[in-house]
Design a protein around this motif. Sequence first.
Motif, mmCIF file in Angstrom:
data_model
loop_
_atom_site.group_PDB
_atom_site.id
_atom_site.type_symbol
_atom_site.label_atom_id
_atom_site.label_comp_id
_atom_site.label_asym_id
_atom_site.label_seq_id
_atom_site.Cartn_x
_atom_site.Cartn_y
_atom_site.Cartn_z
ATOM 1 N N GLY A 1 0.811 -1.218 0.000
ATOM 2 C CA GLY A 1 0.000 0.000 0.000
ATOM 3 C C GLY A 1 0.840 1.261 0.000
ATOM 4 O O GLY A 1 1.867 1.343 -0.668
ATOM 5 N N GLU A 2 0.420 2.247 0.779
ATOM 6 C CA GLU A 2 1.058 3.559 0.770
ATOM 7 C C GLU A 2 2.524 3.506 1.177
ATOM 8 O O GLU A 2 3.327 4.372 0.811
ATOM 9 N N CYS B 1 4.250 -7.959 -3.943
ATOM 10 C CA CYS B 1 3.537 -9.110 -4.485
ATOM 11 C C CYS B 1 4.490 -10.248 -4.799
ATOM 12 O O CYS B 1 5.674 -10.042 -5.061
ATOM 13 N N TYR C 1 4.043 -0.924 -8.490
ATOM 14 C CA TYR C 1 3.678 0.118 -7.514
ATOM 15 C C TYR C 1 2.484 0.944 -7.986
ATOM 16 O O TYR C 1 1.777 1.548 -7.179
ATOM 17 N N GLU C 2 2.290 0.980 -9.293
ATOM 18 C CA GLU C 2 1.209 1.802 -9.850
ATOM 19 C C GLU C 2 -0.147 1.117 -9.768
ATOM 20 O O GLU C 2 -1.178 1.738 -10.041
ATOM 21 N N LEU C 3 -0.168 -0.169 -9.414
ATOM 22 C CA LEU C 3 -1.424 -0.897 -9.314
ATOM 23 C C LEU C 3 -2.076 -0.672 -7.955
ATOM 24 O O LEU C 3 -1.403 -0.629 -6.926
ATOM 25 N N SER C 4 -3.393 -0.546 -7.959
ATOM 26 C CA SER C 4 -4.122 -0.514 -6.697
ATOM 27 C C SER C 4 -4.186 -1.930 -6.133
ATOM 28 O O SER C 4 -3.914 -2.910 -6.825
ATOM 29 N N LEU C 5 -4.569 -2.048 -4.873
ATOM 30 C CA LEU C 5 -4.701 -3.371 -4.277
ATOM 31 C C LEU C 5 -5.743 -4.196 -5.008
ATOM 32 O O LEU C 5 -5.605 -5.416 -5.158
ATOM 33 N N GLU C 6 -6.790 -3.537 -5.508
ATOM 34 C CA GLU C 6 -7.828 -4.245 -6.255
ATOM 35 C C GLU C 6 -7.271 -4.781 -7.576
ATOM 36 O O GLU C 6 -7.598 -5.896 -7.996
ATOM 37 N N GLU C 7 -6.419 -3.993 -8.242
ATOM 38 C CA GLU C 7 -5.817 -4.436 -9.502
ATOM 39 C C GLU C 7 -4.847 -5.599 -9.265
ATOM 40 O O GLU C 7 -4.748 -6.514 -10.085
ATOM 41 N N ARG D 1 -5.165 -7.848 -6.916
ATOM 42 C CA ARG D 1 -6.014 -9.027 -6.709
ATOM 43 C C ARG D 1 -6.600 -9.511 -8.031
ATOM 44 O O ARG D 1 -6.736 -10.726 -8.252
#
Length: 377
Positions: A229-230, A245, A306-312, A314
């Motif tokens: 995350g942040e 990841c 790093y540019e991906l959100s946590l949803e992306e 997953r």
Amino acid sequence: TLVPWEEGVARFACDIQVDGKEWPYCSRTALRRALAELRRAGYVMMVGVEAEHFLVQRKADGSIAPFDPDNIDTMAKPCYDFKSLAANMGYLRSLVRYMEQLGWDPYASDHEDANAQFEINWRYADALTTADRHTFFKMMTSQVARRFGAIATHMPKPFPHLTGSGSHFHVSLWDPEGKRNLFLDEKDGRGLGMSQLAYHFLGGLIAHARALTCVVAPTVNDYKRLSVGEFLTGAASGFTWTPACISYGDNNRTQMFRTPEPGRFECRVVSGAVNPYLGMAAFIRAGLDGIRRKLDPGEPNLGNLYELSLEEVRARKLQFIPQSLPEALQALEEDDVVQSALGAELPQEFLKVKRQEWVRFHNTVSKWELDTYLTLF
């Protein structure tokens, strides 16, 4: 080996025996067993290591600060900066000179991403030689730094606002004579220059990645370096350069497994706190499992994770690296393959000691807790 910084002192790298028998808790013996199994399968493992570390000084109040007596190493992004490097040139040159005397073939020294953080690289070698040298290197940095008035630390995350220290493993399998890199395949359809053997080995590392993380990042402090995350972009330089990841890709530092060039993988989770003997033994057993089961790691992940959100993340069906020592210990306890790399008795002792470490940490009241909760209720 005669230590080059002190006359009349020698260092022995040895396997521990008790009453003429192998001691089951000797990590060097665990690596020897794994290497023997690997050789029976027809391979030897070559390993290079990037031993990042800090120079720090202890202040009068007991806290620490980056070692910078001339107030030069102050940039927000000091990586590879000459002025920041020159502030501790004497320390680095001494280490390089000693490594040359030892025959390690050092080829680079640089200022890393954080203030007073450095890395020296020496030539890769067979796994046991590299593990011995890595252990010796940590000893050498502590002794040489004292002569310059500093403390050398390989602690993964000594400063919350600065990038942490890794000891990235660069791994490849070779023929038994050590003449041919069996990971190299310039015709690789995935474009990374890796052979089918390499992908099967990597498939094993990915399948066992959560348990492997426990072995190569074995402290409470490690998981402050590996936060998702942040916190991936929470360092003063803008990035922590650590993966979040369980993934692999091309020459991309946001992956757990990077391919810096054809013929080898780099694992970026490995921390400055790693016991290299246990870490390499675990890599061998996990990789052999991948070879025997012909595990495919899938297609490489390209681009900046790093540019991906946590949803992306997953959505790509990527798993996260364990986010705490207890989570990592649970993964190790559930992974018989990685446990087997450590031997019959060592895994349970490792789990016991590390859970005790967590309890001691968890029962310490931190400054953050006092600042957050003291007057809240």
